[in-house]
Design a protein around this motif. Structure first.
Motif, mmCIF file in Angstrom:
data_model
loop_
_atom_site.group_PDB
_atom_site.id
_atom_site.type_symbol
_atom_site.label_atom_id
_atom_site.label_comp_id
_atom_site.label_asym_id
_atom_site.label_seq_id
_atom_site.Cartn_x
_atom_site.Cartn_y
_atom_site.Cartn_z
ATOM 1 N N ASP A 1 1.478 3.670 14.746
ATOM 2 C CA ASP A 1 1.576 2.988 13.451
ATOM 3 C C ASP A 1 1.450 3.967 12.284
ATOM 4 O OD1 ASP A 1 2.085 0.760 11.925
ATOM 5 O OD2 ASP A 1 -0.027 0.197 11.741
ATOM 6 N N TYR B 1 7.570 -2.162 16.888
ATOM 7 C CA TYR B 1 6.145 -1.947 16.617
ATOM 8 C C TYR B 1 5.681 -2.443 15.244
ATOM 9 C CZ TYR B 1 6.791 1.244 20.552
ATOM 10 O OH TYR B 1 7.098 1.779 21.776
ATOM 11 N N ARG B 2 6.588 -2.708 14.335
ATOM 12 C CA ARG B 2 6.192 -3.143 13.000
ATOM 13 C C ARG B 2 7.164 -4.192 12.480
ATOM 14 N NH1 ARG B 2 6.113 2.869 10.672
ATOM 15 N NH2 ARG B 2 5.158 3.063 12.724
ATOM 16 N N PRO B 3 6.741 -4.985 11.496
ATOM 17 C CA PRO B 3 7.566 -6.107 11.034
ATOM 18 C C PRO B 3 8.888 -5.660 10.429
ATOM 19 C CG PRO B 3 5.308 -6.287 10.229
ATOM 20 C CD PRO B 3 5.438 -4.921 10.819
ATOM 21 N N THR C 1 8.817 -4.444 6.832
ATOM 22 C CA THR C 1 8.196 -3.159 6.489
ATOM 23 C C THR C 1 9.050 -2.417 5.462
ATOM 24 O OG1 THR C 1 7.205 -2.949 8.689
ATOM 25 C CG2 THR C 1 7.455 -0.921 7.392
ATOM 26 N N SER D 1 4.112 1.951 7.373
ATOM 27 C CA SER D 1 3.436 1.450 8.572
ATOM 28 C C SER D 1 3.345 -0.067 8.486
ATOM 29 C CB SER D 1 2.034 2.057 8.666
ATOM 30 O OG SER D 1 1.187 1.470 7.681
ATOM 31 N N SER D 2 2.736 -0.673 9.475
ATOM 32 C CA SER D 2 2.579 -2.134 9.437
ATOM 33 C C SER D 2 1.661 -2.574 8.304
ATOM 34 C CB SER D 2 2.041 -2.630 10.784
ATOM 35 O OG SER D 2 0.725 -2.116 11.001
ATOM 36 N N GLU D 3 0.889 -1.629 7.751
ATOM 37 C CA GLU D 3 -0.032 -1.952 6.666
ATOM 38 C C GLU D 3 0.554 -1.661 5.284
ATOM 39 O OE1 GLU D 3 -3.048 -3.367 6.982
ATOM 40 O OE2 GLU D 3 -2.568 -3.566 9.115
ATOM 41 N N SER D 4 1.705 -1.021 5.204
ATOM 42 C CA SER D 4 2.296 -0.674 3.904
ATOM 43 C C SER D 4 2.699 -1.944 3.170
ATOM 44 C CB SER D 4 3.510 0.237 4.092
ATOM 45 O OG SER D 4 3.130 1.454 4.698
ATOM 46 N N ARG D 5 2.534 -1.920 1.869
ATOM 47 C CA ARG D 5 2.753 -3.090 1.038
ATOM 48 C C ARG D 5 3.642 -2.754 -0.145
ATOM 49 N NH1 ARG D 5 0.907 -4.760 4.981
ATOM 50 N NH2 ARG D 5 -0.977 -6.009 5.349
ATOM 51 N N THR E 1 0.263 2.304 0.841
ATOM 52 C CA THR E 1 -0.356 2.064 2.139
ATOM 53 C C THR E 1 -1.866 2.130 1.946
ATOM 54 O OG1 THR E 1 1.505 3.124 3.264
ATOM 55 C CG2 THR E 1 -0.518 2.813 4.537
#
Length: 609
Positions: A504, A531-533, A536, A574-578, A591
């Motif tokens: 990730d 692995y990620r939406p 993303t 990553s999956s947490e990036s906004r 992120t």
């Protein structure tokens, strides 16, 4: 010209640009301009007072196109010792008046005269000695050192008051002036290569006529070499101030001990081939067949000293030995110019110029480029240097000639030149620095090229530039992957993409596509979607810092390979990036580091670390 002695020409507005550039070209200087009001300068600064103070404190000669009163008020608090302060010259906006304000006897007067001649202006030189006698006694010409500058004021005052001078020794720069000389002169001007204790009204000048030849074992002790050199000078009865350079054989160009001796005495190191040293064999006092068998000449220390002192020089102190070093001294008939003696140890500056824009190029990189005689690089990168490349010898290479480019740069440095190997972005990230050290490691370069000095300077990389333009996507763990399979097997690239997806990481993809290579980025997109939406954020940044810059974001699920070209860097969150939109309607990507889930105490500790 060394870096510290290169004049800085400072302008405050674009209206002074043409004048400033003309001055900089005439005196081999750099053009410094206020970033808010100038363009196409070598160095941009934000605040004039801070920048001028910095230049002065580092000893750079300053030529400022500005009011002399304002310049005086800025620098006045920094004045301490006139014998060590750099030259400061003020030039009026119209170029008519050139005023040496400080360091007149440290190059300021000569600098002012040179500028005035180029601008057809007036050099307002006011120092009494220059005006009356045509010479500055406390600023001898290159090749001479004033041993006791503290006596200069009293001597000059006596001469200005009408006293005559007695000349001991010979120096045409003294005898061919308007100084009144007499055998019983009140003041004494002495020219000697021997140590001398000066009388109260005496100035002692040491001509740089001596060459210290040295040989040593590989990895010899620096302390031992310095002590041997000091012993040679002491036992010879010669003045260390008359030392012009330290000379040795070229296989010692990268020998730390030789450079340590040169540094100890504040003189350059110069090197000769074995063939050149062997030409001095008939003049050696201590020829050695053993030395000849090892390096191809009958004497290193004596041979190098004689080679440096010119054919009409003499060996004035034969070779002495310590456990791992040898030293000898030769004296030339006139001051020795180190720039014409042997060759220097070449320098290779491996520089990253970032995306290419002036404001994104570090001062250290600009300084290294300015100090170089030759520039090597891909033609576009050299073009991006703009006026900083003026006066340099360019060695242009096409893309795909990376190893040839690096070998050429190293061989040029091996000839004793100062060379800048110019890379875009950061020199150590998918660029030429790696090849430099690979050639050191694996060979493929000449012996001379293998002994050069190397300095690597960082630049703003594409991933940093892209991140800064769009917010803070690199706020947590990230990695970079090149999708080019020219040098890396495709199966290795696939494994890295999969590992980065599983971990990730935020991923910056370099070399995402080429004219012929269109499938790798599509593979990376599809693999990461496991692995990620699909939502993303993906940043596509093209021509960063250059004309045509375009930065945009798309969802990972909608990434289209046809929207990417060779000048684009792709940053996948990553999956947490906004993504966040600010009040002005601009979209940003970041992120988070997970602080929102920590207590206030924990956050403070993390930030403090």
């Amino acid at each position: 010209m060394t870096l510290a002695s290169r004049p800085a020409v400072v302008i405050l507005s674009q209206a002074s640009h043409a004048l400033g550039r003309k001055i900089a070209n005439a005196i081999d200087g750099d053009l410094h301009g206020a970033s808010a009001r100038t363009s196409e300068v070598d160095f941009a600064f934000d605040e004039a007072k801070a920048h001028l103070s910095y230049l002065f404190s580092t000893g750079r000669p300053i030529v400022a196109v500005m009011a002399s009163g304002a310049l005086i008020r800025i620098l006045a608090p920094l004045l301490t010792d006139k014998f060590f302060e750099p030259a400061v010259v003020a030039v009026s906006d119209d170029g008519a008046s050139v005023v040496p304000l400080l360091g007149g006897h440290r190059g300021g007067n000569d600098l002012a005269r040179k500028i005035a001649a180029v601008l057809d202006g007036h050099a307002a030189v006011t120092t009494a000695g220059d005006l009356r006698f045509g010479v500055a006694l406390d600023q001898p010409p290159r090749g001479y050192v004033l041993a006791n500058p503290e006596n200069a004021k009293a001597v000059m005052a006596e001469l200005v008051a009408g006293a005559s001078a007695r000349l001991i020794g010979q120096a045409s720069w003294l005898s061919n002036t308007r100084i009144p000389f007499a055998a019983d002169g009140t003041v004494t001007l002495t020219v000697t290569d021997r140590p001398r204790t000066a009388a109260p009204l005496e100035l002692v000048y040491h001509p740089k006529t001596l060459v210290l030849g040295m040989g040593c074992e590989r990895h010899a002790s620096t302390e031992e070499a310095i002590e041997l050199a000091r012993t040679a000078l002491a036992d010879s009865g010669l003045a260390r101030e008359s030392l012009s350079c330290v000379a040795s054989i070229d296989v010692k160009a990268d020998e730390t001990a030789i450079h340590a001796v040169a540094g100890h005495f504040g003189v350059p190191a110069r090197f000769f081939s074995a063939a050149r040293l062997e030409e001095e064999a008939p003049r050696l006092k201590n020829p050695s067949d053993i030395v000849f068998a090892e390096v191809g000449c009958h004497g290193v220390a004596e041979g190098a000293a004689l080679a440096g002192a010119s054919p009409s020089g003499d060996l004035v102190f034969p070779k002495i030995k310590s456990k791992g070093a040898t030293a000898a001294i030769a004296c030339g008939p006139a001051p020795v110019d180190p720039d014409t003696v042997g060759r220097a140890r070449g320098k290779l500056f491996v520089v990253g110029i970032g995306p290419g824009a002036d404001q994104w190029r570090s001062p250290e990189v600009s300084t290294m480029v300015a100090a170089s005689t030759d520039l090597v690089g891909y033609s576009l990168y050299l073009d991006l240097l703009g006026t900083l490349a003026d006066g340099k010898i360019r060695h242009d290479f096409d893309l795909g000639k990376e190893e040839a480019r690096v070998v050429h740069a190293m061989e040029l440095a091996g000839e004793g030149k100062s060379v800048a190997l110019v890379c875009s972005g950061d020199a150590g990230i998918y660029a030429m620095a790696t090849l430099v050290f690979e050639l050191f490691d694996k060979g493929g370069i000449s012996d001379a090229a293998s002994r050069i000095e190397v300095q690597v300077s960082p630049g703003i990389s594409a991933l940093q530039a892209a991140a800064a333009r769009i917010g803070a996507p690199l706020g947590h763990d990230f990695c970079t992957i090149s999708l080019s399979d020219l040098l890396t097997p495709w199966e290795h690239i696939q494994r890295r993409v999969k590992a980065a997806g599983e971990g990730d990481f935020v991923i910056a993809f370099y070399n995402p596509v080429s004219m012929k290579r269109r499938t790798q980025l599509a593979y990376a997109r599809d693999k990461l979607l496991e692995y990620r939406p699909a939502t993303t954020p993906v940043i596509l940044a093209t021509n960063l810092g250059r004309l045509g810059e375009h930065v945009r974001t798309v969802p990972l699920g909608e990434l289209n390979v046809d929207d990417v070209d060779m000048l684009t860097v792709v940053v996948v969150g990553s999956s947490e990036s906004r993504t966040v939109v600010t009040g002005d309607g601009k979209s940003w990507v970041y992120t988070p580091r997970g602080y929102s889930g920590k207590s206030d105490t924990g956050m403070s500790k993390e930030v403090s670390q």
